[in-house]
Every structure is written in structure tokens, then in C-alpha cells.
Design a protein around this motif. Structure first.
Motif, PDB file in Angstrom:
ATOM      1  N   PRO A  10      -5.551  -9.320 -17.733  1.00  0.00           N
ATOM      2  CA  PRO A  10      -6.457  -9.794 -18.787  1.00  0.00           C
ATOM      3  C   PRO A  10      -7.332  -8.737 -19.470  1.00  0.00           C
ATOM      4  O   PRO A  10      -8.201  -9.100 -20.253  1.00  0.00           O
ATOM      5  N   THR A  11      -7.140  -7.454 -19.181  1.00  0.00           N
ATOM      6  CA  THR A  11      -8.110  -6.464 -19.673  1.00  0.00           C
ATOM      7  C   THR A  11      -7.805  -5.907 -21.053  1.00  0.00           C
ATOM      8  O   THR A  11      -8.680  -5.382 -21.723  1.00  0.00           O
ATOM      9  N   GLY A  12      -6.527  -5.967 -21.488  1.00  0.00           N
ATOM     10  CA  GLY A  12      -6.168  -5.345 -22.754  1.00  0.00           C
ATOM     11  C   GLY A  12      -5.957  -3.845 -22.629  1.00  0.00           C
ATOM     12  O   GLY A  12      -5.897  -3.131 -23.632  1.00  0.00           O
ATOM     13  N   TYR A  13      -5.833  -3.358 -21.394  1.00  0.00           N
ATOM     14  CA  TYR A  13      -5.650  -1.924 -21.180  1.00  0.00           C
ATOM     15  C   TYR A  13      -4.184  -1.537 -21.365  1.00  0.00           C
ATOM     16  O   TYR A  13      -3.282  -2.295 -21.001  1.00  0.00           O
ATOM     17  N   THR A  14      -3.952  -0.365 -21.943  1.00  0.00           N
ATOM     18  CA  THR A  14      -2.602   0.184 -22.090  1.00  0.00           C
ATOM     19  C   THR A  14      -2.591   1.600 -21.522  1.00  0.00           C
ATOM     20  O   THR A  14      -3.449   2.419 -21.868  1.00  0.00           O
ATOM     21  N   MET A  15      -1.642   1.876 -20.659  1.00  0.00           N
ATOM     22  CA  MET A  15      -1.567   3.191 -20.030  1.00  0.00           C
ATOM     23  C   MET A  15      -1.152   4.258 -21.031  1.00  0.00           C
ATOM     24  O   MET A  15      -0.323   4.020 -21.910  1.00  0.00           O
ATOM     25  N   SER A  16      -1.738   5.434 -20.883  1.00  0.00           N
ATOM     26  CA  SER A  16      -1.366   6.565 -21.735  1.00  0.00           C
ATOM     27  C   SER A  16      -0.077   7.188 -21.209  1.00  0.00           C
ATOM     28  O   SER A  16       0.361   6.912 -20.086  1.00  0.00           O
ATOM     29  N   THR A  17       0.535   8.048 -22.015  1.00  0.00           N
ATOM     30  CA  THR A  17       1.761   8.729 -21.595  1.00  0.00           C
ATOM     31  C   THR A  17       1.525   9.555 -20.339  1.00  0.00           C
ATOM     32  O   THR A  17       2.347   9.560 -19.419  1.00  0.00           O
ATOM     33  N   SER A  18       0.395  10.240 -20.274  1.00  0.00           N
ATOM     34  CA  SER A  18       0.089  11.069 -19.092  1.00  0.00           C
ATOM     35  C   SER A  18      -0.099  10.203 -17.851  1.00  0.00           C
ATOM     36  O   SER A  18       0.268  10.611 -16.736  1.00  0.00           O
ATOM     37  N   GLU A  19      -0.654   8.995 -18.024  1.00  0.00           N
ATOM     38  CA  GLU A  19      -0.838   8.095 -16.877  1.00  0.00           C
ATOM     39  C   GLU A  19       0.505   7.578 -16.379  1.00  0.00           C
ATOM     40  O   GLU A  19       0.726   7.470 -15.165  1.00  0.00           O
ATOM     41  N   VAL A  20       1.406   7.266 -17.297  1.00  0.00           N
ATOM     42  CA  VAL A  20       2.747   6.830 -16.900  1.00  0.00           C
ATOM     43  C   VAL A  20       3.460   7.948 -16.150  1.00  0.00           C
ATOM     44  O   VAL A  20       4.090   7.727 -15.109  1.00  0.00           O
ATOM     45  N   LYS A  21       3.359   9.175 -16.670  1.00  0.00           N
ATOM     46  CA  LYS A  21       3.970  10.319 -15.993  1.00  0.00           C
ATOM     47  C   LYS A  21       3.389  10.494 -14.595  1.00  0.00           C
ATOM     48  O   LYS A  21       4.116  10.789 -13.636  1.00  0.00           O
ATOM     49  N   GLY A  22       2.066  10.318 -14.481  1.00  0.00           N
ATOM     50  CA  GLY A  22       1.406  10.443 -13.180  1.00  0.00           C
ATOM     51  C   GLY A  22       1.895   9.408 -12.192  1.00  0.00           C
ATOM     52  O   GLY A  22       2.140   9.715 -11.009  1.00  0.00           O
ATOM     53  N   VAL A  23       2.060   8.170 -12.649  1.00  0.00           N
ATOM     54  CA  VAL A  23       2.572   7.095 -11.791  1.00  0.00           C
ATOM     55  C   VAL A  23       3.963   7.434 -11.286  1.00  0.00           C
ATOM     56  O   VAL A  23       4.278   7.293 -10.098  1.00  0.00           O
ATOM     57  N   MET A  24       4.830   7.907 -12.193  1.00  0.00           N
ATOM     58  CA  MET A  24       6.214   8.193 -11.806  1.00  0.00           C
ATOM     59  C   MET A  24       6.302   9.387 -10.860  1.00  0.00           C
ATOM     60  O   MET A  24       7.151   9.413  -9.956  1.00  0.00           O
ATOM     61  N   GLU A  25       5.437  10.368 -11.029  1.00  0.00           N
ATOM     62  CA  GLU A  25       5.413  11.505 -10.101  1.00  0.00           C
ATOM     63  C   GLU A  25       5.057  11.039  -8.696  1.00  0.00           C
ATOM     64  O   GLU A  25       5.646  11.482  -7.699  1.00  0.00           O
ATOM     65  N   ILE A  26       4.078  10.136  -8.615  1.00  0.00           N
ATOM     66  CA  ILE A  26       3.653   9.590  -7.318  1.00  0.00           C
ATOM     67  C   ILE A  26       4.795   8.809  -6.671  1.00  0.00           C
ATOM     68  O   ILE A  26       5.065   8.937  -5.470  1.00  0.00           O
ATOM     69  N   LEU A  27       5.492   8.006  -7.461  1.00  0.00           N
ATOM     70  CA  LEU A  27       6.562   7.180  -6.914  1.00  0.00           C
ATOM     71  C   LEU A  27       7.755   8.019  -6.475  1.00  0.00           C
ATOM     72  O   LEU A  27       8.379   7.737  -5.447  1.00  0.00           O
ATOM     73  N   ARG A  28       8.078   9.047  -7.244  1.00  0.00           N
ATOM     74  CA  ARG A  28       9.194   9.914  -6.852  1.00  0.00           C
ATOM     75  C   ARG A  28       8.906  10.551  -5.488  1.00  0.00           C
ATOM     76  O   ARG A  28       9.790  10.642  -4.632  1.00  0.00           O
ATOM     77  N   ALA A  29       7.663  10.983  -5.301  1.00  0.00           N
ATOM     78  CA  ALA A  29       7.296  11.606  -4.026  1.00  0.00           C
ATOM     79  C   ALA A  29       7.325  10.587  -2.894  1.00  0.00           C
ATOM     80  O   ALA A  29       7.782  10.881  -1.784  1.00  0.00           O
ATOM     81  N   ALA A  30       6.855   9.373  -3.173  1.00  0.00           N
ATOM     82  CA  ALA A  30       6.779   8.332  -2.137  1.00  0.00           C
ATOM     83  C   ALA A  30       8.150   7.819  -1.734  1.00  0.00           C
ATOM     84  O   ALA A  30       8.300   7.197  -0.669  1.00  0.00           O
ATOM     85  N   CYS A  31       9.157   8.066  -2.556  1.00  0.00           N
ATOM     86  CA  CYS A  31      10.514   7.610  -2.233  1.00  0.00           C
ATOM     87  C   CYS A  31      11.078   8.312  -0.994  1.00  0.00           C
ATOM     88  O   CYS A  31      12.085   7.871  -0.430  1.00  0.00           O
ATOM     89  N   SER A  32      10.434   9.386  -0.573  1.00  0.00           N
ATOM     90  CA  SER A  32      10.857  10.048   0.662  1.00  0.00           C
ATOM     91  C   SER A  32      10.432   9.244   1.887  1.00  0.00           C
ATOM     92  O   SER A  32      10.911   9.500   2.997  1.00  0.00           O
ATOM     93  N   LEU A  33       9.556   8.252   1.667  1.00  0.00           N
ATOM     94  CA  LEU A  33       9.034   7.430   2.768  1.00  0.00           C
ATOM     95  C   LEU A  33       9.658   6.045   2.830  1.00  0.00           C
ATOM     96  O   LEU A  33       9.796   5.467   3.902  1.00  0.00           O
TER      97      LEU A  33
END
Length: 253
Positions: free
Chosen positions: A32-55
Motif C-alpha cells: 500500500p505504500t506506492g514505493y517503486t524500487m530503483s534500478t540500483s535497489e533491484v541490482k542490490g537485491v539480485m546480488e544478495i540472492l545470487r550469493a544466498a543461493c549457495s545456502l
């Protein structure tokens, strides 16, 4: 901003104790907030997930129901580049918003993976789950969708109507946010979309709902905040609304 530090800590904490991890994002135009992630935030999320895939195995579901009402260009490229074999990305779409037909609940999901085996498993699971839970989506919705997207003239008209409504939303939100700033009414970070969220404290949700009704303001109260649906408020009723909300919150908090 999107809290990448907290997100990373939460992902790692769960990835250490779970075999599979499912993450749901409502982006762009978060409800409900109306927030939209920036390109850098999306990149940051994907970097975190790629690393976490080792777990553990990870499924990222991005709900783009409000995408056509986003004020910026939608770029999802970073969601599906360089995916580990155990990271499945699913983009989900809802027709009820983009085609302005609430109730006709027609949607789709697009699965993206670097693994053919993962995609095949996703397809099998989807077929069995859909057939066993709801069987088919409304025929009227499917027909409406096909009639519009397969007809260039109708589709062009749809895009024109979407543009008109997107501009209407922007006019409403600009008025409200400008007036909110002038009376120091705090809102959660809004970028675009159907809703604006106004936080409050030192008063129960039930009491806040009653106080709003006393002023003929009927909205949804989420824990500690007011979800304001600017998508359903005529522009002339937006004027003065921020000041009224500020008075209610200030008086009771």
C-alpha cells in the motif's frame, strides 16, 4: 529507501535453516505504500540472492500488478540476468488493474531460470496446482483480454486510457503530497501507484478508524497506518484532505 541491509540479513538467516526460500516483491507501485524500487535497489537485491543461493534454493516472485501505472520506465532486465540454477524468478501479472476490470481476476506468471529442469518442474507444479485449486480463470476475462491484445486498434485505445488514468493519478497524488508537505504530514515514500500510506502512533487502529469516519473519511487502516486510496478519490476531494488527516493525527496522538 529499500532496506538492503535488513533484507540481506533476513535472507541469510532464513537460508541457513531452510531448504527453500520464497520472496515476494510487489514492485513497481507497491501496495500500500506506492514505493517503486530503483534500478540500483533491484541490482542490490539480485546480488544478495545470487550469493544466498549457495545456502538454499530461492524463488523470487515479483508482482507487477500495478506496472502500467508506474511513472517511470519499467526495467526488469536485472531480475533475470546471471541467474544461478537454483534461483527461479517468477513475474506475476494481474489483468484487473491494467485493464480496469476489477473482479475478472485474470492473471499470468512468467517463469525465468537458467535451468531447463527447473522450468519443467515449475510447469508441472503449476499445471497440477491450478487444475486442483481453481481449474480455470473466468472465461469472460480471458475473452476480454484476447479481444483487446489481438486487436491493434483496441490495444492502442487501451494504452491511451491507461495514460489518461496514470496522469489523473499523478494529479491527485501531487496535490495530496504537496499539501501534506505544507502541513508536515508524514507519509511513507511514494513514487507512483494507487495508494499512499500515512503512519500514526499512540492511538489504536480502531480508534483511528472511528475518528476518520467522524470526518466522513472511509479508508483502510493497516497496523499503525492509514492506506489512502487515491485511485478512488475525485480530485476536488483531495484538496484539504492532508490538513484534515494531520489534525486528526495530531489531536489524538
Amino acid at each position: 529507501k529499500f532496506d538492503l541491509v535488513n533484507f540481506e540479513n533476513s535472507v541469510i538467516e532464513l537460508a541457513k535453516i531452510q531448504k527453500n526460500l520464497v520472496i515476494v516483491l510487489n514492485n513497481p507501485c507497491h501496495n500500500p505504500t506506492g514505493y517503486t524500487m530503483s534500478t540500483s535497489e533491484v541490482k542490490g537485491v539480485m546480488e544478495i540472492l545470487r550469493a544466498a543461493c549457495s545456502l538454499c534454493n530461492i524463488i523470487l516472485i515479483n508482482d507487477i500488478a500495478y506496472m502500467d501505472f508506474n511513472n517511470k520506465v519499467n526495467n526488469f532486465r536485472d531480475f533475470y540476468q546471471d541467474l544461478p540454477s537454483n534461483l527461479l524468478v517468477i513475474i506475476t501479472f494481474s489483468m484487473s488493474k491494467s485493464f480496469c476490470c476489477y473482479g475478472l481476476r485474470v492473471g499470468a506468471q512468467i517463469a525465468i531460470s537458467s535451468s531447463t529442469e527447473t522450468i519443467n518442474s515449475f510447469l508441472d507444479a503449476s499445471l497440477y496446482t491450478c487444475r486442483s485449486v481453481w481449474s480455470n480463470i473466468p472465461k469472460g476475462g480471458m475473452t476480454l483480454f484476447s479481444n483487446i491484445v489481438l486487436d491493434k486498434k483496441k490495444y492502442k485505445q487501451l494504452l491511451l486510457e491507461q495514460s489518461y488514468m496514470k496522469n489523473m493519478l499523478k494529479e491527485r497524488t501531487d496535490i495530496f503530497l504537496d499539501e501534506a508537505a505544507s502541513v508536515n504530514l508524514k507519509t511513507l515514500p511514494y513514487k507512483s501507484g494507487f495508494f499512499i500510506t500515512i503512519p500514526f502512533d499512540n492511538i489504536s487502529d480502531e480508534k483511528m478508524a472511528d475518528k476518520l469516519k467522524d470526518e466522513n473519511i472511509f479508508t483502510i487502516i493497516i497496523p499503525g497506518a492509514i492506506r489512502l486510496a487515491v485511485c478512488s478519490i475525485p480530485k476536488y476531494k483531495i484538496y484539504g484532505l492532508a490538513k484534515t488527516l494531520k489534525n486528526i493525527i495530531t489531536t489524538n496522538c
